[in-house]
Enzyme design. Structure first.
Site, short mmCIF file in Angstrom:
data_model
loop_
_atom_site.label_atom_id
_atom_site.label_comp_id
_atom_site.label_asym_id
_atom_site.label_seq_id
_atom_site.Cartn_x
_atom_site.Cartn_y
_atom_site.Cartn_z
N HIS A 10 22.11 99.14 0.67
CA HIS A 10 23.22 99.77 -0.16
C HIS A 10 23.46 101.19 -0.22
CE1 HIS A 10 22.07 95.83 -2.52
NE2 HIS A 10 22.73 95.68 -1.65
N GLY B 54 9.64 93.71 -6.03
CA GLY B 54 10.51 94.36 -7.36
C GLY B 54 11.99 94.46 -7.37
N THR B 55 12.61 93.24 -6.81
CA THR B 55 13.95 92.84 -6.87
C THR B 55 14.25 91.55 -7.70
OG1 THR B 55 15.90 92.22 -5.64
CG2 THR B 55 13.75 91.71 -4.49
P1 NAD Z 1 17.25 94.72 -10.48
O1 NAD Z 1 17.33 95.95 -11.29
O2 NAD Z 1 18.14 93.87 -10.51
O3 NAD Z 1 15.67 94.05 -10.75
C1 NAD Z 1 14.52 94.97 -10.65
C2 NAD Z 1 13.38 93.99 -10.77
O4 NAD Z 1 12.03 94.47 -10.54
C3 NAD Z 1 13.32 93.05 -11.86
O5 NAD Z 1 13.21 91.62 -11.47
C4 NAD Z 1 12.04 93.36 -12.85
O6 NAD Z 1 11.40 92.44 -13.27
C5 NAD Z 1 11.17 94.06 -11.57
N1 NAD Z 1 10.33 95.12 -11.93
C6 NAD Z 1 10.34 96.21 -12.74
N2 NAD Z 1 9.35 97.08 -12.72
C7 NAD Z 1 8.58 96.33 -11.71
C8 NAD Z 1 7.24 97.00 -11.14
N3 NAD Z 1 6.57 97.81 -11.52
N4 NAD Z 1 6.66 96.03 -10.04
C9 NAD Z 1 7.46 95.13 -9.53
N5 NAD Z 1 8.56 94.50 -10.16
C10 NAD Z 1 9.04 95.20 -11.12
O7 NAD Z 1 16.90 95.40 -9.20
P2 NAD Z 1 17.48 94.87 -7.75
O8 NAD Z 1 17.27 93.71 -7.61
O9 NAD Z 1 17.23 96.23 -6.68
O10 NAD Z 1 19.25 94.98 -8.09
C11 NAD Z 1 20.07 95.43 -7.24
C12 NAD Z 1 20.57 96.63 -7.18
O11 NAD Z 1 20.19 97.70 -8.19
C13 NAD Z 1 20.81 97.22 -6.00
O12 NAD Z 1 22.05 97.28 -5.68
C14 NAD Z 1 20.16 98.72 -6.21
O13 NAD Z 1 21.16 99.41 -5.46
C15 NAD Z 1 20.40 98.82 -7.63
N6 NAD Z 1 19.47 100.03 -8.28
C16 NAD Z 1 18.73 100.72 -7.70
C17 NAD Z 1 17.82 101.53 -8.15
C18 NAD Z 1 17.23 102.65 -7.17
O14 NAD Z 1 17.56 102.99 -6.18
N7 NAD Z 1 16.00 102.93 -7.74
C19 NAD Z 1 17.59 101.65 -9.36
C20 NAD Z 1 18.63 100.85 -10.32
C21 NAD Z 1 19.50 99.81 -9.46
#
Ligand code: NAD
Length: 265
Positions: A129, A201-202
């Site tokens: 992404h 973590g997705t």
């Molecule tokens: P999402 O927010 O949809 O899901 C996050 C997942 O992580 C959830 O299922 C949650 O239960 C889990 N989670 C939370 N804390 C955790 C931990 N400590 N250990 C393991 N799992 C944990 O995220 P996604 O699936 O990556 O969503 C997709 C979009 O979000 C992507 O396009 C991404 O670019 C964007 N995004 C990226 C960031 C970043 O770069 N840090 C932050 C927010 C969103």
């Protein structure tokens, strides 16, 4: 391999079994999402306490959302850029970075845009992404590249202008409905053909990344999901570890290093 053989294993036993598989695997691939960076203080897309709470991500992380309110999209991007710039990699990033340097055929595919995998020292991370630091011309003017890095765009008067044509600049990470960067998508497509596929973590709700889990299972990989909760992918994976990524990866690394020490001549 729905309801796979290892699903009945709990806690330490499951970690032992997975570490053994990792130690024996010829090729390991990990797909990460926002949950990997939660322990670094970056809120996930979905779930409690997110920057996105009360707003549907699609309303602003899409072309339509940008067209409707470019200033709001840039204000949210500024908020996220400032947060991501302050964040430090956590133990999950560190372990994955160590594997990228030590395991013979390890591929990291990430949906994250925060750059923390790279800052932890990961080699060859495939960023599906893009990056929070990328920008693009909203008019796709001929003079401008498709996207480029501009770490200061959010510090200018918002919404900032394209330096090539004077039109609006938009955040350059891949938004909903856009195609993935070709090179990263092709390499990721090849890496799903592996012995062990880790989904970390997705929420497994964003495609095409989420589709890779099924593809890996079909190609014969042992699939493991590391997440706090069930996701749409949970039904098709072989092993679910319902603990924070930073804890699970640390525990796996301890075991892997012990295997490697035993195997050393
Ligand atoms: P999402 O927010 O949809 O899901 C996050 C997942 O992580 C959830 O299922 C949650 O239960 C889990 N989670 C939370 N804390 C955790 C931990 N400590 N250990 C393991 N799992 C944990 O995220 P996604 O699936 O990556 O969503 C997709 C979009 O979000 C992507 O396009 C991404 O670019 C964007 N995004 C990226 C960031 C970043 O770069 N840090 C932050 C927010 C969103």
């Amino acid at each position: 391999m729905a309801g796979g053989i290892a699903n009945h294993l709990e806690g330490e036993e499951a970690l032992d079994a997975l570490a053994e598989r990792l130690a024996r695997a010829r090729r390991v691939t990990a797909l990460t999402g926002a949950g990997v960076s939660a322990a670094s203080g970056i809120p996930t897309f979905r779930g409690e306490g997110g920057l996105w709470r009360g707003r549907d991500p699609k309303t602003f992380a899409s072309r339509e959302g940008f067209r409707a309110n470019p200033k709001l999209v840039w204000e949210l991007t500024r908020e996220r850029r400032e947060l991501m710039a302050r964040a430090e990699p956590n133990r999950a990033h560190e372990v994955l970075a160590a594997w990228s340097r030590r395991l013979p055929r390890f591929t990291l595919i990430t949906q994250n845009i925060d750059g923390l995998h790279e800052r932890a020292g990961t080699i060859g991370a495939l960023r599906l992404h893009g990056s929070i630091w990328d920008v693009a011309c909203a008019l796709q003017c001929e003079q401008a590249p498709r996207r480029w890095r501009d770490r200061k765009a959010h510090t200018r008067r918002l919404p900032p202008k394209c330096i090539y044509c004077g039109g609006l600049l938009r955040p350059g990470q891949v938004s909903f409905g856009q195609r993935l960067p070709l090179d990263a998508a092709l390499r990721a497509g090849m890496a799903v053909d592996c012995d062990v596929f880790l989904v970390i973590g997705t929420s497994a709700e964003v495609h095409p990344a989420a589709g890779m889990i099924g593809q890996a299972a079909q190609a014969g990989a042992f699939t493991c999901e590391i997440n706090l909760v069930d996701t749409p992918a949970s039904a098709i994976i072989d092993l679910a570890l319902r603990r924070p990524a930073e804890e699970v990866l640390d525990a796996l690394e301890t075991r892997l290093l012990a295997f490697e020490a035993q195997a050393a001549p």
